[in-house]
Design an enzyme around this catalytic site. Structure first.
Site, mmCIF file in Angstrom:
data_model
loop_
_atom_site.group_PDB
_atom_site.id
_atom_site.type_symbol
_atom_site.label_atom_id
_atom_site.label_comp_id
_atom_site.label_asym_id
_atom_site.label_seq_id
_atom_site.Cartn_x
_atom_site.Cartn_y
_atom_site.Cartn_z
ATOM 1 N N LYS A 60 -13.222 2.272 -2.618
ATOM 2 C CA LYS A 60 -14.336 2.680 -2.015
ATOM 3 C C LYS A 60 -15.528 3.651 -2.844
ATOM 4 O O LYS A 60 -16.542 3.161 -2.420
ATOM 5 C CB LYS A 60 -13.891 3.545 -0.833
ATOM 6 C CG LYS A 60 -13.022 3.097 0.290
ATOM 7 C CD LYS A 60 -12.599 4.073 1.448
ATOM 8 C CE LYS A 60 -11.537 3.225 2.384
ATOM 9 N NZ LYS A 60 -11.295 4.210 3.324
ATOM 10 N N GLU B 78 0.837 -1.088 -0.122
ATOM 11 C CA GLU B 78 -0.071 -0.066 -0.136
ATOM 12 C C GLU B 78 0.916 1.307 -0.158
ATOM 13 O O GLU B 78 0.475 2.265 -0.747
ATOM 14 C CB GLU B 78 -0.948 0.043 1.185
ATOM 15 C CG GLU B 78 -2.230 0.812 0.983
ATOM 16 C CD GLU B 78 -3.314 0.444 2.040
ATOM 17 O OE1 GLU B 78 -4.278 -0.462 1.942
ATOM 18 O OE2 GLU B 78 -3.234 1.228 3.038
ATOM 19 N N HIS C 144 6.617 -27.296 1.976
ATOM 20 C CA HIS C 144 5.910 -28.349 1.449
ATOM 21 C C HIS C 144 4.743 -27.834 0.696
ATOM 22 O O HIS C 144 3.642 -28.498 0.606
ATOM 23 C CB HIS C 144 5.219 -29.135 2.805
ATOM 24 C CG HIS C 144 6.210 -29.755 3.554
ATOM 25 N ND1 HIS C 144 6.671 -30.957 3.258
ATOM 26 C CD2 HIS C 144 7.121 -29.177 4.121
ATOM 27 C CE1 HIS C 144 7.657 -31.398 3.915
ATOM 28 N NE2 HIS C 144 8.008 -30.190 4.741
HETATM 29 O O1 PA5 Z 1 -3.231 2.275 5.987
HETATM 30 C C1 PA5 Z 1 -4.233 2.940 5.543
HETATM 31 O O2 PA5 Z 1 -4.157 4.125 5.685
HETATM 32 C C2 PA5 Z 1 -5.365 1.960 5.266
HETATM 33 O O3 PA5 Z 1 -5.172 0.708 4.910
HETATM 34 C C3 PA5 Z 1 -6.306 2.134 6.362
HETATM 35 O O4 PA5 Z 1 -5.668 1.480 7.517
HETATM 36 C C4 PA5 Z 1 -7.679 1.507 6.227
HETATM 37 O O5 PA5 Z 1 -8.113 1.849 4.825
HETATM 38 C C5 PA5 Z 1 -8.689 1.559 7.192
HETATM 39 O O6 PA5 Z 1 -8.745 3.010 7.500
HETATM 40 P P1 PA5 Z 1 -9.380 3.361 8.669
HETATM 41 O O7 PA5 Z 1 -8.629 3.065 9.775
HETATM 42 O O8 PA5 Z 1 -9.601 4.792 8.457
HETATM 43 O O9 PA5 Z 1 -10.713 2.727 8.848
#
Ligand code: PA5
Length: 535
Positions: A462, A329, A358
């Site tokens: 989203k 990410e 394995h």
């Molecule tokens: O690293 C990130 O920013 C994302 O993966 C968020 O952690 C994830 O989308 C969850 O977001 P939030 O904590 O706002 O619910």
């Protein structure tokens, strides 16, 4: 057979590329990478620029330009480095509140509505608000922990039911369960849905959700408002200067860990110690810089090879999942900082050794050469002395032999590997590993010129989901307004003004498979001739 000169040169290379940091109980071995002799020197100007960018970030610069925010996860374990007294005090006070709250829960001073004490915690969160807590819980947890932790990390109804049933089957049941809803933004739908479903489960059990609920979120978020108006037990802050995937050492990770009874101070200490070592601007002595350089070398600085994470330790099995998010990410970006299209990233996968030997290690040794391996070696097998499984040999000796054997086998077939060694899996070493990778990701992002701290692709997903739900609303309305023999996908889409027939097909198929919307499907000559109608 290995000749004496080959043996000497391998040993020499190993010594050259082996970096041990004894006060962190850690070593990095890069001898399994085929560095060209000039690589380090060629990269040095870029590495020094990355160090400068990191120093600015740690000093409070707006290091995430797209979101216009500071990036302050390093302050979490060393609050005195925070750029303002307000931030420093917020961290210190939050950590104190977390420990106090966990103590009160353990002592039974903080009681549930209808049970003598809390025995379970259900964490509702996703992505950065779940992966760190899951990893740490598994890495450090014991059956004797004062609280058992469960996770609701998806909007899968059956998955949620399963967690609720598991909670129901514990000694105290749901009545003894504290639910922590974690969301930095406070608006993530999967988490909102998990919260709503958990609230329903408490209600169905005759319990008041708010007497069992705690929020971790930013001040003023949707979740925060729900927690305030619902008079939840507690609220702990998230700050805009902590990114989701680097939030394990904020309340996001510390609260579940403290409730589980884990040594959060040890984790913070380990991270702080690793931060100290990885601030070293002598790049050859800096394990995070060396790791970032290893990635650059192995992937051509373009993500051309995948990063396989292979810890030879069951407790570290979730490390690869945690790193998958942290690395992919952060680094998986379309544009560089100058706005040029680059499609960067490094794919990460793995579970644990020797189990994976394995499964897919066969392909690593003999198949397509599109990866490099990171081994994680843990020196201490178990706390107690081990039995012998055969004369003179323990299970741990076997685990070590399998790790070394796989490393050797991969070298022999020309595959590149690196090894991280830790003395033991402990709060300190787990904190240190988190800090090591957080910084390696930041430095690597600088080397390739991208912003590691935003996630436009997550936002795109989203938005697309919201579009599908809008299409669903139109299709269902059209079916309800035309009772009768029903309509095909194409007819329903036409009647509702929906252009996207593929989405319409999938939405109607899903709606008819569930009792929720009252949609029936009558099969036709082909899947595309099936007729749908509202009951
Ligand atoms: O690293 C990130 O920013 C994302 O993966 C968020 O952690 C994830 O989308 C969850 O977001 P939030 O904590 O706002 O619910």
């Amino acid at each position: 057979m290995t000749t004496t000169s080959t043996r000497d040169s391998l040993w020499h290379n190993f010594q050259e590329r082996y970096l041990e940091v004894s006060d962190v109980g850690f070593a990095l071995d890069l001898s399994g990478l085929k560095f060209t002799p000039t690589f380090q020197a060629e990269m040095e100007p870029k590495v020094q620029a990355a160090f400068r960018a990191m120093a600015e970030l740690e000093g409070g610069a707006i290091a995430n330009p797209d979101e216009g925010r500071q990036v302050g996860h390093y302050w979490l374990r060393d609050p005195h480095r925070a750029p303002s007294a307000a931030i420093r005090d917020a961290i210190v006070q939050t950590n104190q509140r977390i420990l106090k709250f966990a103590r009160a829960v353990h002592d039974g001073a903080f009681k549930p509505e209808k049970a003598p004490r809390f025995l379970n915690v259900a964490v509702v969160g996703i992505g950065g608000s779940a992966l760190g807590p899951q990893f740490v819980s598994q890495a450090l947890g014991e059956p004797s922990d004062p609280i058992r932790i469960f996770f609701v990390d998806n909007t899968d109804p059956e998955g949620i039911d399963l967690v609720v049933r598991k909670l129901g089957a514990t000694a105290g049941g749901l009545a003894a369960t504290l639910t922590i809803v974690i969301s930095k933004s406070g608006g993530t739908k999967e988490t909102r849905n998990g919260m709503v479903e958990m609230a329903r489960a408490y209600q169905a059990a005759g319990l008041a959700f708010e007497r069992h609920a705690v929020a971790v979120t930013q001040d003023g978020s949707e979740l925060d408002k729900v927690a305030v108006s619902g008079k939840w037990l507690e609220r702990f802050p998230m700050w805009d200067w902590v990114g989701g995937r680097t939030s394990e050492l904020s309340a996001v990770g510390l609260l579940p860990a403290a409730l589980q009874g884990l040594d959060v101070a040890g984790m913070l200490e380990g991270a702080k110690a690793m931060d100290g070592v990885t601030r070293n601007v002598d790049s050859r002595r800096n394990p995070a810089a060396q790791l970032a350089l290893a990635w650059y070398h192995a992937t051509g600085g373009r993500g051309q090879k995948d990063m396989v994470i292979l810890p030879y330790k069951d407790r570290l099995e979730l490390f690869s999942r945690y790193l998958q998010q942290l690395v992919m990410e952060s680094l998986g970006k379309e544009k560089d900082l100058a706005g040029k299209t680059v499609h960067q990233g490094i794919a990460v996968y793995g579970n644990k050794g020797s189990t994976d030997q394995h499964a897919y290690v066969q392909q690593l040794r003999d198949g397509v050469h599109n990866f490099f391996v990171t081994f994680l070696e843990v020196l201490r097998d178990r706390r107690e002395k081990s039995m012998e499984v055969e004369p003179g040999v323990t299970s741990g000796d076997y685990l070590d032999a399998f790790y070394q054997g796989t490393r050797r086998a991969l070298h022999e077939s020309g595959r590149e590997t690196l090894t991280i060694t830790i003395d033991e899996v402990s709060p300190r070493s787990v904190g240190a590993l988190i800090a090591l990778y957080e910084r390696a990701v930041g430095l690597y992002a600088s080397l390739i010129g991208i912003n590691a701290y935003h996630q436009p692709g997550v936002e795109a997903g989203k938005k697309a989901a919201a579009g599908v739900l809008a299409v669903q609303a139109k299709l269902l309305a059209a079916l309800r307004s035309r009772p009768g023999d029903g309509m095909t996908v194409e007819e329903t889409a036409m009647a509702s003004g929906v252009d996207d027939l593929e989405t319409a097909f999938k939405v109607l198929r899903h709606a008819a498979a569930n009792p929720d919307h009252g949609i029936e499907r009558t099969p036709g000559a082909s899947p595309f001739d099936a007729r749908y109608r509202a009951r």
